[in-house]
Scaffold this motif. Structure first.
Motif, PDB file in Angstrom:
ATOM      1  N   ASN A 270       0.825  -1.204   0.000  1.00 44.91           N
ATOM      2  CA  ASN A 270       0.000   0.000   0.000  1.00 44.91           C
ATOM      3  C   ASN A 270       0.867   1.266   0.000  1.00 44.91           C
ATOM      4  O   ASN A 270       0.554   2.262  -0.645  1.00 44.91           O
ATOM      5  N   ALA A 271       1.979   1.207   0.737  1.00 43.44           N
ATOM      6  CA  ALA A 271       2.898   2.349   0.798  1.00 43.44           C
ATOM      7  C   ALA A 271       3.484   2.648  -0.579  1.00 43.44           C
ATOM      8  O   ALA A 271       3.618   3.815  -0.973  1.00 43.44           O
ATOM      9  N   ALA A 272       3.825   1.607  -1.311  1.00 47.52           N
ATOM     10  CA  ALA A 272       4.366   1.801  -2.666  1.00 47.52           C
ATOM     11  C   ALA A 272       3.324   2.464  -3.567  1.00 47.52           C
ATOM     12  O   ALA A 272       3.658   3.311  -4.412  1.00 47.52           O
ATOM     13  N   LYS A 273       2.071   2.093  -3.389  1.00 44.96           N
ATOM     14  CA  LYS A 273       0.997   2.715  -4.179  1.00 44.96           C
ATOM     15  C   LYS A 273       0.864   4.194  -3.847  1.00 44.96           C
ATOM     16  O   LYS A 273       0.616   5.019  -4.739  1.00 44.96           O
ATOM     17  N   TYR A 274       1.024   4.533  -2.573  1.00 47.45           N
ATOM     18  CA  TYR A 274       0.943   5.941  -2.176  1.00 47.45           C
ATOM     19  C   TYR A 274       2.015   6.766  -2.875  1.00 47.45           C
ATOM     20  O   TYR A 274       1.752   7.863  -3.374  1.00 47.45           O
ATOM     21  N   ASP A 275       3.247   6.261  -2.896  1.00 47.03           N
ATOM     22  CA  ASP A 275       4.334   7.010  -3.521  1.00 47.03           C
ATOM     23  C   ASP A 275       4.054   7.235  -5.008  1.00 47.03           C
ATOM     24  O   ASP A 275       4.298   8.324  -5.537  1.00 47.03           O
ATOM     25  N   ALA A 276       3.538   6.209  -5.673  1.00 49.13           N
ATOM     26  CA  ALA A 276       3.227   6.344  -7.096  1.00 49.13           C
ATOM     27  C   ALA A 276       2.072   7.316  -7.316  1.00 49.13           C
ATOM     28  O   ALA A 276       2.112   8.170  -8.213  1.00 49.13           O
ATOM     29  N   GLN A 277       1.047   7.212  -6.472  1.00 46.11           N
ATOM     30  CA  GLN A 277      -0.122   8.073  -6.643  1.00 46.11           C
ATOM     31  C   GLN A 277       0.150   9.520  -6.237  1.00 46.11           C
ATOM     32  O   GLN A 277      -0.499  10.439  -6.722  1.00 46.11           O
ATOM     33  N   GLU A 278       1.137   9.724  -5.360  1.00 49.53           N
ATOM     34  CA  GLU A 278       1.505  11.089  -4.986  1.00 49.53           C
ATOM     35  C   GLU A 278       2.042  11.841  -6.205  1.00 49.53           C
ATOM     36  O   GLU A 278       1.707  13.009  -6.433  1.00 49.53           O
ATOM     37  N   LYS A 279       2.872  11.173  -6.991  1.00 51.45           N
ATOM     38  CA  LYS A 279       3.405  11.795  -8.209  1.00 51.45           C
ATOM     39  C   LYS A 279       2.277  12.098  -9.190  1.00 51.45           C
ATOM     40  O   LYS A 279       2.253  13.159  -9.831  1.00 51.45           O
ATOM     41  N   GLU A 280       1.336  11.169  -9.302  1.00 55.05           N
ATOM     42  CA  GLU A 280       0.196  11.378 -10.191  1.00 55.05           C
ATOM     43  C   GLU A 280      -0.655  12.552  -9.699  1.00 55.05           C
ATOM     44  O   GLU A 280      -1.161  13.341 -10.511  1.00 55.05           O
ATOM     45  N   ALA A 281      -0.811  12.664  -8.375  1.00 55.23           N
ATOM     46  CA  ALA A 281      -1.627  13.743  -7.810  1.00 55.23           C
ATOM     47  C   ALA A 281      -1.020  15.112  -8.122  1.00 55.23           C
ATOM     48  O   ALA A 281      -1.748  16.059  -8.441  1.00 55.23           O
ATOM     49  N   ILE A 282       0.303  15.215  -8.052  1.00 58.66           N
ATOM     50  CA  ILE A 282       0.960  16.488  -8.367  1.00 58.66           C
ATOM     51  C   ILE A 282       0.641  16.912  -9.795  1.00 58.66           C
ATOM     52  O   ILE A 282       0.283  18.074 -10.052  1.00 58.66           O
TER      53      ILE A 282
END
Length: 328
Positions: A270-282
């Motif tokens: 789940n943590a790995a997904k957060y890091d990927a989705q954070e970049k997408e959110a920016i």
């Protein structure tokens, strides 16, 4: 008369067998563990908890209550202690209310990233603080549940570069002393608002901004009522997967071991997904016309760490912050 006696005996025997089987059937029944969280079912953490429940489906039935529909934010810990709740996504700041040493783990600019957070809790200092919570609160803390770095998100378009630029800004923070101090530690005027009421508070101007990880802000559509995201990264956001003492004791040792293993596997993913989705959110926020930029993080770090050391260092375990800094 003999026939009646036989029928009576047969009936009595059947009743006795049924009665004797009841405890065995009851013992085999899976316990139902109610779960409470402040976040909604659309949050990425909810996806993780659903996967966790699926992995543990042979051991217990998972009954989730999202968005604080069972207990208000900040009251879950007491519910665990009173055996009114079995599972919880528990904020470290709530633990700090009863265990002052945990204020260390709520401080700004303590953890560098998820890997540092995870290694700290797996190491000596993390296990000491988990034991402290177990001994003083009577609950079992399983592991941290990461949800990204907390960033400042504002309605006003004023450029923010250092803590002084946040002076007078009404920044929503969750209720509670340690949350409010976190807001102060980055220079803002903290204002307590429950998470479920935050969108409306931003929309109406009751608060000027909020701080949450970018993925959470996108999920909750906070960008619709704000203008900019200031990448302060002042806290590596996490909560604790917590289990009540009674619920934990109801699980056999092999079940407890499976629970820990499942939680580690699922929440690492789940943590790995957060890091990927954070970049997408920016990229998403930029496409929506929002300002997204990094301020002088060094100025924020120095300001915040001084505030925490001045206020809370006497409550922290001796040498704990040095040992956390040394974790590689």
């Amino acid at each position: 008369m003999a026939a009646i006696t036989r029928r009576t005996l047969i009936a009595s025997g059947a009743s006795a067998l049924a009665f004797g089987a009841a405890p065995a059937a009851h013992a085999q029944a899976k316990p139902k563990l109610r779960f409470s969280s402040a976040f909604s079912e659309t949050d990425l953490r909810a996806e993780g908890y659903k996967a966790f429940a699926a992995a543990m489906k042979d051991d217990f039935d998972f009954e989730p209550y999202w968005s604080n529909t069972l207990f208000k934010q900040g009251t879950e810990l007491v519910a665990l202690q009173r055996d009114n709740l079995e599972l919880c996504n528990l904020a470290p700041a709530d633990i700090s209310k009863q265990v002052p040493a945990w204020s260390l783990l709520t401080s700004a600019y303590l953890f560098r990233d998820y890997d540092h957070l995870k290694k700290t809790f797996a190491g000596d200092v993390g296990q000491e603080l988990i034991k402290l919570a177990r001994d003083q609160l009577g609950i079992e803390l399983i592991r941290p549940v990461y949800f990204g770095a907390r960033q400042v998100n504002l309605r006003p378009g004023k450029k923010i570069n250092a803590p002084a630029d946040l002076a007078g800004i009404k920044l929503r923070m969750p209720p509670g002393e340690f949350w409010q101090f976190l807001g102060e530690s980055i220079g803002a005027n903290p204002t307590p608002v429950a998470f479920a009421e935050l969108y409306t508070a931003l929309q109406s101007g009751a608060v000027d901004g909020q701080d949450n990880p970018l993925v959470t802000a996108k999920t909750m559509k906070f960008h619709e009522v704000t203008s900019q995201f200031v990448l302060t990264s002042h806290v590596i956001g996490y909560d604790m997967l917590a289990v009540s003492k009674k619920a934990w004791a109801s699980l056999k040792p092999d079940q407890q071991a499976r629970l820990r293993t499942a939680a580690d596997t699922i929440f690492d993913a789940n943590a790995a997904k957060y890091d990927a989705q954070e970049k997408e959110a920016i990229e998403f926020f930029k496409s929506e016309g929002k300002q997204v930029y990094m301020p002088d993080q060094g100025a924020f770090r120095a300001f915040a760490q001084k505030r925490y050391l001045d206020k809370y260092a006497k409550e922290w375990p001796a040498g704990a912050i040095e040992r956390i800094n040394a974790v590689k």
